[in-house]
Design an enzyme around this catalytic site. Structure first.
Site, PDB file in Angstrom:
ATOM      1  CE  LYS A 178       3.312  -5.727   4.278  1.00  0.00           C
ATOM      2  NZ  LYS A 178       3.745  -5.927   2.935  1.00  0.00           N
TER       3      LYS A 178
ATOM      4  CE1 TYR B  69       1.498 -10.061  -3.713  1.00  0.00           C
ATOM      5  CE2 TYR B  69       1.777  -8.830  -1.678  1.00  0.00           C
ATOM      6  CZ  TYR B  69       1.005  -9.621  -2.495  1.00  0.00           C
ATOM      7  OH  TYR B  69      -0.266  -9.968  -2.094  1.00  0.00           O
TER       8      TYR B  69
ATOM      9  CG  ASP C  37       4.595  -1.140  -3.190  1.00  0.00           C
ATOM     10  OD1 ASP C  37       4.377  -0.695  -2.045  1.00  0.00           O
ATOM     11  OD2 ASP C  37       4.198  -2.251  -3.586  1.00  0.00           O
TER      12      ASP C  37
END
Ligand SMILES: *Cc1c(COP(=O)(O)O)cnc(C)c1O
Length: 428
Positions: A267, A144, A239
């Site tokens: 995050k 994702y 990522d």
């Protein structure tokens, strides 16, 4: 435990917010029931609107690596807020957090801040395309990278949970530039590159996958990707929105000693405020506007509250590197405890974990890619999830999510969790 007020609040929310939530996986669709409304959180615990205390294994899906309402972050935000919350002009704070991030992460000279992981990945791909003057990208099924169009092709996390890894609204034109590969399968990647000679700008990968449960890379997988990229003038994008500043101060690049060309963050880097970032060596980053031709911008990018929170978080991680060791030990302790009780109760399962990431899959085959992650027994997962909720333990409401261990969790919390899992798994 009762979740009555949460249910009422959800009913109210559903009237004015699609599905009652601002991000789909929060809605409990794949496990049934209604989501829990949070009132506050401190350290390892969430306090909900019904007055329940829950041990939190999600931690805002990753950012709260030191626990909720971590004092230095809270103080930094309060102090900055008094001085104005947004200027749309440069602040010294942006340079401070950029310099610290560049010092902590290997192989990056410059970093640009955005507002989410989605924006970071989307911008990284645009930069890679501009820099290489090629259009196609390779992504892996089950990884994702946020919800921008190019990535909603067999995406992980909420996208799999809702059975729509390929979203309507993504045009065929966009989809054709995203090539799909199998995680942990180098040969598959080599074949795609061969079939699209000189057309691939970038390979984007979660270097440790966390959005189909936790799936560490097989030995040689990342090394192989690095080599394929180098040999074919393809940029390797890590990522690290989930793994950055989590698995090591320098992320997976440091942990597994692999060099990426562009790295994406989110995050943890925002300390719980909306922050993303992407970074690379100077030659690539100078391709961005205003220095270079690739356009990228943001009214609230580098927002002072967000930067203050992020800086306080990175400083804490930078000054106490033993945190990563502590987290790993807690995760290993939890994994071995869960392993013991599930075995004793004859449950079919696999536990994957690395650093402070862990996932429990109700299947025996090794979980190494999207396909094997999808084989898990969702009915058992539902019982597991709701059983733990009744015991006051909050794990992600989807079998495709990783749990995050925080520094605030005590060994008593872990023991409590293991005992609860023992109790719940007896009812399977
Ligand atoms: C969470 C996540 C994203 C998206 O970040 P948002 O801030 O939700 O847009 C991208 N990539 C990975 C690996 C993630 O875990």
């Amino acid at each position: 435990m009762l979740y009555k007020r949460s249910s009422q609040l959800f009913a109210e929310a559903e009237k004015v917010i699609p599905g009652g939530v601002n991000s789909p996986v929060r809605a409990f669709k794949s496990v049934g029931g209604t989501p829990i409304f949070v009132k506050s959180a401190k350290g390892a615990y969430l306090y909900d609107e019904d007055g329940n205390r829950l041990i939190d294994y999600i931690n805002s899906w990753g950012p709260m690596i030191l626990g909720h309402a971590y004092e230095p972050v809270v103080q930094a935000v309060i102090e900055k807020a008094k001085l104005g919350t947004s200027f749309g002009m440069p602040t010294e704070l942006e340079t401070q957090i950029a310099a610290l991030a560049v010092a902590m992460v290997p192989n990056i000279d410059k970093i640009r801040f955005v507002n989410s992981g989605t924006e970071a990945c989307m911008s990284a791909v645009r930069l890679a395309r501009g820099f290489t003057k090629k259009d196609k990208i390779i992504k892996f099924a089950g990884c994702y990278h946020g919800h921008s169009d190019s990535f909603l092709i067999q995406a992980g996390s909420g996208a799999i949970t809702f059975g729509s890894p390929n979203s309507p609204g993504v045009t065929a034109g966009t989809a054709k530039d995203t090539l799909l590969a199998k995680y942990n399968d180098l040969e598959n990647v080599a074949t795609l590159i061969e079939a699209n000679k000189n057309e691939i700008a970038a390979i984007i990968v979660e270097p440790v996958a966390g959005n189909m449960g936790c799936i560490p890379p097989n030995k040689g997988f990342l090394e192989g990707l690095r080599q394929l990229c180098t040999d074919n003038d393809i940029l390797l994008i890590f990522d690290e929105v989930m793994t950055g500043f989590r698995l090591a101060a320098g992320g997976v690049q440091e942990l597994l000693n692999i060099t990426a060309d562009i790295v994406c963050f989110g995050k943890v880097i925002g300390g719980g405020l909306p922050v993303g970032a992407f970074a690379a060596r100077e030659e690539i980053m100078n391709y961005l506007a205003p220095l270079g031709p690739v356009y990228q911008a943001g009214t609230l990018s580098g927002n002072p509250l967000a930067m203050a929170a992020g800086l306080a978080m990175l400083q804490a991680l930078d000054t106490d590197r033993a945190i990563f060791q502590r987290l790993e030990e807690k995760t290993a302790y939890l994994a071995s405890g869960i392993d013991k009780v599930l075995k004793a109760n004859n449950v079919t399962f696999t536990i994957n974990s690395i650093g402070s990431m862990i996932s429990v899959h109700f299947d025996v085959t090794p979980v190494i890619d999207f396909q094997t992650a999808a084989n898990g027994d969702n009915e058992t997962f539902k019982k597991f999830f709701h059983g733990l909720l009744q015991e006051g333990i909050y794990i992600a409401p989807s079998a495709y999510e990783t749990w995050f261990i925080t520094d605030a969790l005590t060994y008593e919390d872990l023991d409590f969790t293991i005992r609860a899992i023992d109790k719940v798994s007896k009812t399977f």
